[in-house]
Design an enzyme around this catalytic site. Sequence first.
Site, short mmCIF file in Angstrom:
data_model
loop_
_atom_site.label_atom_id
_atom_site.label_comp_id
_atom_site.label_asym_id
_atom_site.label_seq_id
_atom_site.Cartn_x
_atom_site.Cartn_y
_atom_site.Cartn_z
N PRO A 252 0.83 -1.20 0.00
CA PRO A 252 0.00 0.00 0.00
C PRO A 252 0.87 1.26 0.00
CG PRO A 252 0.00 -1.05 2.17
CD PRO A 252 0.70 -1.98 1.24
N THR B 125 0.39 5.54 -0.37
CA THR B 125 -0.39 6.75 -0.56
C THR B 125 0.15 7.54 -1.73
OG1 THR B 125 -1.08 6.92 1.75
CG2 THR B 125 -1.00 8.97 0.51
N ALA C 137 -0.57 -0.10 11.20
CA ALA C 137 0.85 0.27 11.18
C ALA C 137 1.04 1.78 11.10
CB ALA C 137 1.54 -0.41 9.99
N TYR D 48 -0.93 5.24 12.82
CA TYR D 48 -2.32 5.65 12.65
C TYR D 48 -3.17 5.05 13.79
CZ TYR D 48 -0.35 7.38 8.35
OH TYR D 48 0.45 8.05 7.46
N GLY E 255 7.31 -1.52 -2.26
CA GLY E 255 6.70 -0.22 -2.35
C GLY E 255 7.19 0.59 -3.53
#
Length: 365
Positions: A30, A32, A183, A186, A316
Site C-alpha cells: 500500500p 499513498t 501500522a 495511525y 513499495g
Amino acid sequence: MSDQQEQHPTLFSPVQVGPYTLRNRIVMAPMTRNRAGEGNVPTDLMALYYKQRSSAGLIVTEATQVCQEGQGYISTPGIHTDAQTAGWRRVTESVHGSGGRIFLQLWHVGRISHTLFQPNGGAPVAPSAIAAEGSTFTPEGPKPFSTPRALELAEIPGVVSKYAEGARRALEAGFDGVEIHGANGYLVDQFLRDGSNHRTDAYGGPVENRARFLLEVTEAVTQVWGADRVGVRLSPTGAFNSMSDSDPEKTFGYAARELDRFGLAYLHVVEPVGTTSVAPLLHAAFRGPFILNGGYDRETGNAALARGEADLISFGSLYLANPDLPERFAEGAALNPPDRATFYGGDHRGYTDYPTRDAVTAATA
C-alpha cells in the site's frame, strides 16, 4: 531449475492466501499517492495505475479512510460514500480484467490529521490527547498536526463500526479482501503502543487492553468478509508519526498471538530489511501467511523466502516505478528509478507513465 530453487520457494512460486492461489509471492505494498478526485473519489487514472500493476500476486491498495474523521491528507481516497464505492468498483473491475487480485486497505489516521479535515472543524480523535510531531499538507498548505481529543469510552464502538462499514463497502466494490491498517502511527497503532496510549480504562494500560481496539476492529471486519479474506498490517519498531513502545516484543507478540486465533488471510509486517528484530517473533506467533515489507529487492526478497522468514514479500517504491515488476524480476532486467518529486499528488506524470520493460525494448530496438 536448481536444487535450491526446488527446495525453497522464490518470489515466482505460487502461494495460497485464504481462498486464493496467488500466481507469485510478489505483493504490491500500500502506497499513498494523493490522486483521488473531488470528494475523495477514486478516478479512472487510479484504475489505470492499479491495472498496470496487476501482474502482482496481490495488490494492496493505498490507505483508504473509512470515515471523514479518518482523513489526514489531501486527495486520499475514502470508502464511506456511494461515489467512493463506485469509484473503487471501476478499479477492481480494471484489475480483475487483467487477471489480478486486489485487497483494500482500511484506514483511520487518528491523531495524524488537522481540524481542516474534520467535520465542523473539530479536533481529530485518538486514544489519548497527545499530539504527534510534524505536519500534514492541508487544503490551506502545510499545517502542524492538530492536538487530538481522547475518544470517550462510549464512542469507541462507533469507530469500530466505521471499519465494518468500510469493509462492507469494499465487498460491494468487488475487492478480493481487505487489509486493516494497524501500522505507521495511525489509529490502530496509536491504541497498541504505550507511547501514544495513556488511557487508564479498558483500552489502556496493560497490553491486553491496548490491543483491544485492534482485536475488536478485526472481529468486526471478519464478520463482514470471513477471516480468510482479511489481512492486518503492523509496524512493530517503526518510529514514523512520533511512535514508540516500551516493549515492542511484548506488545506485538501478544497482538500476533491473538490475531492468529482468527485464521486471517495474512499478517503483513513492516521492518527494514537486514534489521528485523521483532518480525521473527511475530512470524513464530502467527501461523498463517506472513508478508514482510521494508526495502526488499529481488535478491533480498528471495533470500528471505528461502530462509523461511516470510511467505510473501511486498514492494513499495520499486512497484511504484515499475508497473511490470514481476516480469522485470523474472528477467533480471534493469529497473526504472522512482521519481520522488512525483510520489504525492499531481497528474499522470510519475504515476501511470513509467515505461514497461517491453516499451523500453521497443524504444531502443
